[in-house]
Motif scaffolding. Structure first.
Motif, mmCIF file in Angstrom:
data_model
loop_
_atom_site.group_PDB
_atom_site.id
_atom_site.type_symbol
_atom_site.label_atom_id
_atom_site.label_comp_id
_atom_site.label_asym_id
_atom_site.label_seq_id
_atom_site.Cartn_x
_atom_site.Cartn_y
_atom_site.Cartn_z
ATOM 1 N N TRP A 1 -46.667 0.217 -14.010
ATOM 2 C CA TRP A 1 -46.036 -0.111 -15.338
ATOM 3 C C TRP A 1 -46.811 0.116 -16.365
ATOM 4 O O TRP A 1 -46.411 0.849 -17.156
ATOM 5 N N HIS B 1 -30.825 -0.180 -11.235
ATOM 6 C CA HIS B 1 -31.871 -0.621 -10.195
ATOM 7 C C HIS B 1 -32.388 -1.817 -10.401
ATOM 8 O O HIS B 1 -32.623 -2.709 -9.411
ATOM 9 N N ALA B 2 -32.579 -2.504 -11.740
ATOM 10 C CA ALA B 2 -33.221 -3.530 -12.173
ATOM 11 C C ALA B 2 -32.121 -4.625 -11.751
ATOM 12 O O ALA B 2 -32.513 -5.900 -11.185
ATOM 13 N N ARG C 1 -38.889 -4.803 -14.725
ATOM 14 C CA ARG C 1 -38.823 -4.204 -16.123
ATOM 15 C C ARG C 1 -38.370 -2.917 -15.903
ATOM 16 O O ARG C 1 -38.564 -2.113 -14.886
ATOM 17 N N ILE C 2 -37.826 -2.335 -17.076
ATOM 18 C CA ILE C 2 -37.055 -1.075 -16.793
ATOM 19 C C ILE C 2 -37.675 -0.323 -18.265
ATOM 20 O O ILE C 2 -38.013 -0.839 -19.272
ATOM 21 N N SER D 1 -37.567 1.949 -13.143
ATOM 22 C CA SER D 1 -37.668 0.414 -13.125
ATOM 23 C C SER D 1 -38.848 0.114 -12.136
ATOM 24 O O SER D 1 -39.353 0.715 -11.233
ATOM 25 N N GLY E 1 -36.937 -9.820 -17.480
ATOM 26 C CA GLY E 1 -37.105 -8.445 -17.852
ATOM 27 C C GLY E 1 -37.283 -8.096 -18.843
ATOM 28 O O GLY E 1 -37.406 -8.756 -19.908
ATOM 29 N N THR F 1 -30.955 4.181 -19.875
ATOM 30 C CA THR F 1 -30.829 2.545 -19.796
ATOM 31 C C THR F 1 -29.962 2.034 -18.721
ATOM 32 O O THR F 1 -30.184 1.075 -17.914
ATOM 33 N N TYR G 1 -28.011 -7.139 -16.664
ATOM 34 C CA TYR G 1 -29.338 -7.281 -16.761
ATOM 35 C C TYR G 1 -29.920 -8.352 -17.454
ATOM 36 O O TYR G 1 -29.537 -8.660 -18.806
ATOM 37 N N GLU H 1 -31.199 2.756 -15.217
ATOM 38 C CA GLU H 1 -32.310 1.967 -14.535
ATOM 39 C C GLU H 1 -31.939 0.521 -14.762
ATOM 40 O O GLU H 1 -32.510 -0.319 -13.839
ATOM 41 N N THR H 2 -30.943 0.172 -15.522
ATOM 42 C CA THR H 2 -30.239 -1.271 -15.493
ATOM 43 C C THR H 2 -29.639 -1.391 -13.948
ATOM 44 O O THR H 2 -29.952 -2.349 -13.420
ATOM 45 N N SER I 1 -28.001 2.435 -9.216
ATOM 46 C CA SER I 1 -28.226 3.102 -10.627
ATOM 47 C C SER I 1 -26.982 3.951 -10.871
ATOM 48 O O SER I 1 -26.575 4.515 -11.880
#
Length: 489
Positions: free
Chosen positions: A26, A258-259, A235-236, A227, A217, A252, A212, A255-256, A287
């Motif tokens: 990351w 995934h997160a 984290r994204i 992510s 995060g 976003t 999220y 990726e949210t 996702s």
């Protein structure tokens, strides 16, 4: 301590170290100084050597031989530990360490080559990555198919031939639908410029709207949104464009998905083999359903239209129907991550075939750019204009993720199955989304998919959640209905 208790304690500590390695990744893609790439490669190689030694330690084999599972959860833990152990013992430690070092350095070289539009600068390190991945695949396959062995890292229980059959069933309907859409007038797009700071404020709001937890995060910027992490540190990243806020907002939301999956996994599984998403295909199903079936729906875009007018003022679209059409506009383009729902899977099919050929030796690295460009022109009907829109656009091959790409399309297939079940389970879904309320939809996904982590095998999980054996029919039906209505087909 019992053999099971000892092996789980060992696996949990290994998982914690793997999370540290992930945090290094990351950092490398967000804030690491450019000049630190060589040192970071050495650091990644060092921690990979430790991880490999732990996963392949003879004691793990002895514990596996002795350990007894008291219930289904313990059986699943042992299944995943055994899978990691067998993989680690097949791959020589020196090869694992070299792969970690080379792919860490290759990522920086890819980013520089992409910025300079210089394929030739990237090919030498890609050649080394491909050679190392072939060696890894051969070690894992033990005489079997090299690509299948690599694919198992991302979608266990699925073969390349099975994926090819799914893609073959999807290709013709998608090409036909695309042709019909592109023959119709294109909807109006956005106009004007959109301040980066305002995009980032709205993107944080959207992430929280989709569940999220920013206390566990954070959102940063990166060249390629991703992510990272699990449990209490997920984290994204996103990216901004002054003329295309959808790039930021929908990256976003994606990726949210995934997160949110990682944050929703049963806390009892934290830092164990079950404490992460079961496969990349299942991960991608989350996702994509967040981004597309929910985020690009007529109901939700009606709410988002109001929020964007609040934040950005006038951007050239006068009503919510026009905004929905703009969000879902089907148009020519080179970039996979910016592709519409109709064409996205065609981008994946191209990459799947090329990387499969690279691993088999049917395609040489020196010929990759021309092979990509020829295939793109054949599939999409126009030429690649520059390498960053062609074979340099994705980070995946630089970091050795061969076998990863097809899971994106599998995720769409899984999402199609899940969405069909979700609509039946939440009959008031559209009314809720029209208010910007995703809570019922995301709660259903948490309950039926996300909380289980790695407890079930991928196809088993999707079948259990949706009541369907995974296949492309629900996705194709959804696309036909949605875009047929949008384009008057």
């Amino acid at each position: 301590m019992s053999a099971y208790a000892q092996i789980l304690a060992h696996a949990s500590e290994t998982a914690a170290l793997a999370q540290i390695a992930g945090r290094l990744g990351w950092d490398q893609e967000t804030v690491m100084p450019r000049g630190a790439a060589r040192q970071r490669g050495a650091e990644m190689a060092a921690i990979e050597a430790v991880l490999h030694a732990r996963r392949s330690a003879p004691q793990v084999g002895e514990w596996l031989a002795e350990a007894q599972a008291a219930d289904a959860t313990q059986a699943a833990q042992l299944r995943e530990i055994r899978r990691a152990y067998l993989r680690a013992t097949k791959v020589p430690s020196d090869l694992a360490k070299r792969l970690a070092q080379v792919t860490s350095e290759a990522q920086g070289k890819w980013a520089a080559a992409r910025a300079d539009e210089d394929v030739a600068a990237f090919l030498p390190v890609l050649q080394e990555v491909v050679a190392l991945k072939r060696a890894e695949g051969a070690a894992l396959a033990e005489g079997g198919d090299v690509y299948d062995a690599l694919l198992a890292d991302y979608e266990p229980g699925t073969t390349a031939d099975q994926i090819a059959a799914i893609f073959d069933a999807m290709r013709a309907p998608l090409v036909e639908l695309r042709a019909a859409i592109l023959a119709r007038p294109m909807p109006q797009g956005l106009s004007g410029t959109f301040a980066e700071a305002a995009q980032m404020r709205l993107t944080r709001e959207l992430a929280e709207t989709f569940g999220y937890d920013l206390d566990r995060g954070r959102i940063d910027k990166a060249v390629h949104p991703f992510s990272s992490g699990s449990g209490d540190d997920v984290r994204i990243t996103t990216r901004t464009s002054a003329t295309d806020p959808f790039n930021c907002l929908y990256s976003t939301i994606h990726e949210t998905g995934h997160a949110a999956y990682e944050q929703a996994i049963d806390p009892a599984y934290a830092l164990t083999p079950l404490g992460q998403g079961v496969s990349m295909g299942v991960h991608e199903s989350q996702s994509r359903i967040y981004e597309n079936q929910l985020g690009r729906s007529r109901a939700f875009t009606g709410w988002l239209y109001g929020r964007m007018r609040d934040v950005f003022g006038d951007f050239g679209i006068t009503d919510a129907d026009g905004f929905h059409a703009a969000v879902n506009r089907v148009h020519n383009g080179h970039i996979r991550t910016e592709a519409d729902e109709v064409q996205y899977n065609l981008h994946i099919m191209l990459r799947f075939d090329l990387e499969r050929a690279l691993m088999s030796g049917d395609l040489q690295v020196a010929d990759l750019e021309s092979a990509w460009n020829d295939r793109f022109a054949a599939d999409f009907g126009y030429a690649v204009d520059k390498p960053s829109n062609g074979c340099l656009q994705d980070v995946h091959w630089s970091v050795g993720l061969f076998g990863y790409f097809p899971t994106y399309a599998l995720g769409n297939v899984y999402a199609g199955c899940l969405y069909q079940a979700l609509r039946q389970a939440v009959p008031q879904l559209d009314d809720q989304l029209a208010r910007g309320d995703t809570s019922a939809a995301t709660a259903w996904l948490r309950e039926h998919v996300q909380r289980h982590g790695g407890l079930y095998e991928p196809r088993e999980l999707i079948a259990q959640a949706s009541g369907l054996q995974p296949g492309p029919a629900p996705l194709l039906d959804y696309l036909q209905r949605k875009f047929g209505a949008l384009y008057g087909l």
